[in-house]
Motif scaffolding. Structure first.
Motif, PDB file in Angstrom:
ATOM      1  N   THR A 112      13.760 -22.235  16.012  1.00 54.12           N
ATOM      2  CA  THR A 112      12.598 -23.108  15.878  1.00 54.12           C
ATOM      3  C   THR A 112      13.027 -24.570  15.882  1.00 54.12           C
ATOM      4  O   THR A 112      12.493 -25.384  16.633  1.00 54.12           O
ATOM      5  N   MET A 113      14.010 -24.902  15.081  1.00 58.38           N
ATOM      6  CA  MET A 113      14.421 -26.299  14.947  1.00 58.38           C
ATOM      7  C   MET A 113      15.181 -26.814  16.171  1.00 58.38           C
ATOM      8  O   MET A 113      15.342 -28.017  16.327  1.00 58.38           O
ATOM      9  N   SER A 114      15.608 -25.933  17.050  1.00 60.77           N
ATOM     10  CA  SER A 114      16.290 -26.380  18.273  1.00 60.77           C
ATOM     11  C   SER A 114      15.359 -27.178  19.179  1.00 60.77           C
ATOM     12  O   SER A 114      15.818 -27.892  20.068  1.00 60.77           O
ATOM     13  N   ALA A 115      14.064 -27.086  18.950  1.00 63.81           N
ATOM     14  CA  ALA A 115      13.090 -27.815  19.774  1.00 63.81           C
ATOM     15  C   ALA A 115      12.603 -29.095  19.096  1.00 63.81           C
ATOM     16  O   ALA A 115      11.631 -29.703  19.536  1.00 63.81           O
ATOM     17  N   SER A 116      13.277 -29.518  18.049  1.00 66.56           N
ATOM     18  CA  SER A 116      12.888 -30.742  17.339  1.00 66.56           C
ATOM     19  C   SER A 116      13.213 -31.980  18.169  1.00 66.56           C
ATOM     20  O   SER A 116      14.224 -32.030  18.866  1.00 66.56           O
ATOM     21  N   LEU A 117      12.370 -32.982  18.051  1.00 69.22           N
ATOM     22  CA  LEU A 117      12.590 -34.256  18.742  1.00 69.22           C
ATOM     23  C   LEU A 117      13.499 -35.199  17.956  1.00 69.22           C
ATOM     24  O   LEU A 117      13.973 -36.192  18.495  1.00 69.22           O
ATOM     25  N   ASP A 118      13.733 -34.908  16.673  1.00 70.66           N
ATOM     26  CA  ASP A 118      14.407 -35.856  15.802  1.00 70.66           C
ATOM     27  C   ASP A 118      15.500 -35.158  14.991  1.00 70.66           C
ATOM     28  O   ASP A 118      15.216 -34.357  14.093  1.00 70.66           O
ATOM     29  N   LEU A 119      16.741 -35.479  15.294  1.00 66.10           N
ATOM     30  CA  LEU A 119      17.884 -34.867  14.613  1.00 66.10           C
ATOM     31  C   LEU A 119      17.885 -35.170  13.119  1.00 66.10           C
ATOM     32  O   LEU A 119      18.165 -34.294  12.305  1.00 66.10           O
ATOM     33  N   LYS A 120      17.554 -36.387  12.735  1.00 69.10           N
ATOM     34  CA  LYS A 120      17.532 -36.749  11.309  1.00 69.10           C
ATOM     35  C   LYS A 120      16.476 -35.943  10.560  1.00 69.10           C
ATOM     36  O   LYS A 120      16.716 -35.470   9.450  1.00 69.10           O
TER      37      LYS A 120
END
Length: 158
Positions: A112-120
């Protein structure tokens, strides 16, 4: 919002009710078909309930008091056939298979988090989920505002 094939999760919905904020980060495979989603409920701008949904692996629910409280994987065709040949053709949606907390931490949440726009943002959310590291309200407020900006930029460039 009428989005399709975003590949990345955008912040596309925010709800305020009873002094709590709920934000939805979603990626889409096609219009109205969600690939990945993170639903975060904030109380006093501290996340207290998070739902992770992966089209490939299933869903997991975390809360501040108990950590991961539920995790489910999608049923395979074989599992549906085992119940009845009828379920192969008419599967009962939302009837999932319970999986371990480890499965949620190794498969559902990372996918799920692999598609996040923001690493922080991703790092902060994972520190909360995995290590129970609670950050202050102003940090979460900043992270959400930044994710909103990144989402708007991403959508404008689609």
């Amino acid at each position: 919002m009428n989005l399709s094939f975003t590949k990345m999760m955008v912040l596309d919905e925010e709800l305020v009710e009873n002094e709590s904020l709920t934000v939805y980060l979603r990626s889409y495979l096609k219009v109205n078909f969600i690939e990945r989603m993170v639903k975060i409920k904030f109380q006093n701008f501290i996340p207290n309930h998070v739902v992770f949904t992966s089209y490939q692996f299933g869903n997991a629910i975390w809360n501040l008091e108990n950590g991961i409280v539920e995790a489910n994987s999608w049923e395979s065709e074989e599992q549906l056939i085992e119940k009845s040949t009828l379920t192969k053709h008419f599967p009962s949606s939302f009837e999932n298979t319970s999986v371990s907390k480890e499965y949620a931490l190794k498969k559902i949440i990372p996918d799920t988090m692999s598609a996040s726009l923001d690493l922080k943002f991703t790092e902060s959310l994972l520190e909360l989920i995995v290590h129970n590291k609670i950050q202050n309200q102003s940090n979460w407020d900043h992270l959400i505002k930044n994710y909103r900006l990144l989402s708007n930029e991403f959508i404008n460039n689609l």
